[in-house]
Scaffold this motif. Structure first.
Motif, PDB file in Angstrom:
ATOM      1  N   LYS A  32      10.322  -1.887  -6.081  1.00  0.00           N
ATOM      2  CA  LYS A  32      10.515  -2.916  -7.108  1.00  0.00           C
ATOM      3  C   LYS A  32      10.231  -4.307  -6.546  1.00  0.00           C
ATOM      4  O   LYS A  32       9.694  -5.171  -7.238  1.00  0.00           O
ATOM      5  CB  LYS A  32      11.942  -2.845  -7.652  1.00  0.00           C
ATOM      6  N   ARG A  33      10.594  -4.516  -5.286  1.00  0.00           N
ATOM      7  CA  ARG A  33      10.307  -5.804  -4.655  1.00  0.00           C
ATOM      8  C   ARG A  33       8.806  -6.004  -4.495  1.00  0.00           C
ATOM      9  O   ARG A  33       8.278  -7.094  -4.725  1.00  0.00           O
ATOM     10  CB  ARG A  33      10.992  -5.870  -3.288  1.00  0.00           C
ATOM     11  N   LEU A  69       0.831  -1.202   0.000  1.00  0.00           N
ATOM     12  CA  LEU A  69       0.000   0.000   0.000  1.00  0.00           C
ATOM     13  C   LEU A  69       0.869   1.257   0.000  1.00  0.00           C
ATOM     14  O   LEU A  69       0.596   2.213  -0.735  1.00  0.00           O
ATOM     15  CB  LEU A  69      -0.927  -0.009   1.215  1.00  0.00           C
ATOM     16  N   THR A  70       1.932   1.247   0.787  1.00  0.00           N
ATOM     17  CA  THR A  70       2.831   2.408   0.852  1.00  0.00           C
ATOM     18  C   THR A  70       3.505   2.651  -0.480  1.00  0.00           C
ATOM     19  O   THR A  70       3.574   3.793  -0.967  1.00  0.00           O
ATOM     20  CB  THR A  70       3.894   2.197   1.946  1.00  0.00           C
ATOM     21  N   SER A  71       4.021   1.592  -1.108  1.00  0.00           N
ATOM     22  CA  SER A  71       4.697   1.754  -2.394  1.00  0.00           C
ATOM     23  C   SER A  71       3.727   2.121  -3.503  1.00  0.00           C
ATOM     24  O   SER A  71       4.117   2.742  -4.498  1.00  0.00           O
ATOM     25  CB  SER A  71       5.452   0.472  -2.765  1.00  0.00           C
ATOM     26  N   THR A  72       2.456   1.756  -3.342  1.00  0.00           N
ATOM     27  CA  THR A  72       1.433   2.134  -4.317  1.00  0.00           C
ATOM     28  C   THR A  72       1.086   3.615  -4.202  1.00  0.00           C
ATOM     29  O   THR A  72       0.931   4.318  -5.203  1.00  0.00           O
ATOM     30  CB  THR A  72       0.166   1.294  -4.123  1.00  0.00           C
ATOM     31  N   LEU A  73       0.995   4.107  -2.960  1.00  0.00           N
ATOM     32  CA  LEU A  73       0.602   5.497  -2.729  1.00  0.00           C
ATOM     33  C   LEU A  73       1.704   6.471  -3.126  1.00  0.00           C
ATOM     34  O   LEU A  73       1.449   7.493  -3.770  1.00  0.00           O
ATOM     35  CB  LEU A  73       0.243   5.700  -1.252  1.00  0.00           C
ATOM     36  N   ASN A  74       2.949   6.142  -2.735  1.00  0.00           N
ATOM     37  CA  ASN A  74       4.044   7.075  -2.989  1.00  0.00           C
ATOM     38  C   ASN A  74       5.375   6.331  -2.920  1.00  0.00           C
ATOM     39  O   ASN A  74       5.739   5.815  -1.862  1.00  0.00           O
ATOM     40  CB  ASN A  74       4.004   8.211  -1.953  1.00  0.00           C
TER      41      ASN A  74
END
Length: 267
Positions: free
Chosen positions: A168-169, A151-156
């Motif tokens: 990337k992971r 969720l964090t990597s999706t948001l920002n």
């Protein structure tokens, strides 16, 4: 179990299993605007079917392997001077074409191509159920385990790096989950409709949810209703089951969109 002797019970369980796997992943597909990515991965699965039949291996393994290869190729090439939409378009249609041509070279193998293109949920057997629910549970466990990071990597992405998360992971985690969903869903809705089952329930849930967690839950409910309701409608009106499931999901999306328009006009 005597209950599983009924083909309708097996079909219903298969539809719900696929819906539970596709719903949370579909939310990430919508959030990340990966709709075409899912479509390309699904189209590649026909080539996986042909390879599995050629080497006399389980269809699930062939489809899973080809979906993973496609997802890896797209992820690798997308950052190297290729426009993502162009790359996905080329790979999606060419892999489907190569798969159909490869299937035509199979001799002595009885293959219902329409079942793989549009699904054949009524032909699901106990082994298929085991594969579908095993894959669904694996996807749900994987996404629950990586939920916060995903969720964090999706948001920002910058926020993700600051929190020590490698986007990337997390993309690789989604790629793996998408490949599993494609492999388990091919029997239910077929190659051409898998992306619809991923996207439409999630898009429908968007207008009813105020948190990401609630959106995934509503998407799962919408997907399950689409599977069970579409199965009943197909049985009643003697229509193709896979497309009928997607049609019901589309009607529910239209209803949610209408509700959103009415709410905006009133406010």
């Amino acid at each position: 179990m005597i209950l599983l002797d009924s083909f309708m019970v097996r079909a219903a369980l298969a539809g719900v299993g696929v819906a539970l796997a596709a719903a949370p992943l579909g939310c990430f597909v919508v959030w990340r605007r990966m709709a075409y990515f899912g479509d390309a991965t699904a189209h590649a699965s026909i080539l996986g079917v042909a390879l599995a039949l050629s080497f006399d291996t389980p269809i699930f393994l062939g489809v899973l392997a080809m979906a993973l290869i496609m997802a890896t190729v797209v992820t690798t090439l997308s950052g190297r001077g290729y426009a993502v939409d162009t790359l996905l378009g080329v790979l999606a249609h060419s892999s489907l074409a190569f798969g159909l041509v490869a299937v035509s070279f199979l001799h002595g193998v009885r293959l219902d191509l329409m079942a793989y293109l549009f699904g054949d949920i009524l032909a699901v057997n106990r082994t298929d159920l085991l594969v579908i629910w095993g894959g669904a549970i694996s996807v749900v466990i994987l996404l629950c385990w990586r939920w916060s990071a995903l969720l964090t990597s999706t948001l920002n992405t910058d926020l993700a790096y600051a929190a020590g998360i490698d986007p990337k992971r997390e993309q690789l985690v989604l790629t793996l989950a998408l490949a599993v969903v494609v492999a388990v869903a091919i029997k239910v809705v077929g190659v051409l409709l898998i992306a619809a089952l991923l996207i439409i329930p999630a898009a429908t849930a968007r207008s009813f949810a105020d948190t990401p967690e609630r959106m995934t839950m509503i998407a799962a409910i919408v997907g399950a209703i689409s599977a069970l309701g579409g199965l009943q409608l197909a049985f009643t009106f003697d229509t193709p089951t896979g497309p009928t499931i997607v049609c019901l999901a589309a009607v529910m999306f239209a209803g949610s969109s209408l509700k959103q328009l009415v709410s905006k006009s009133v406010s």
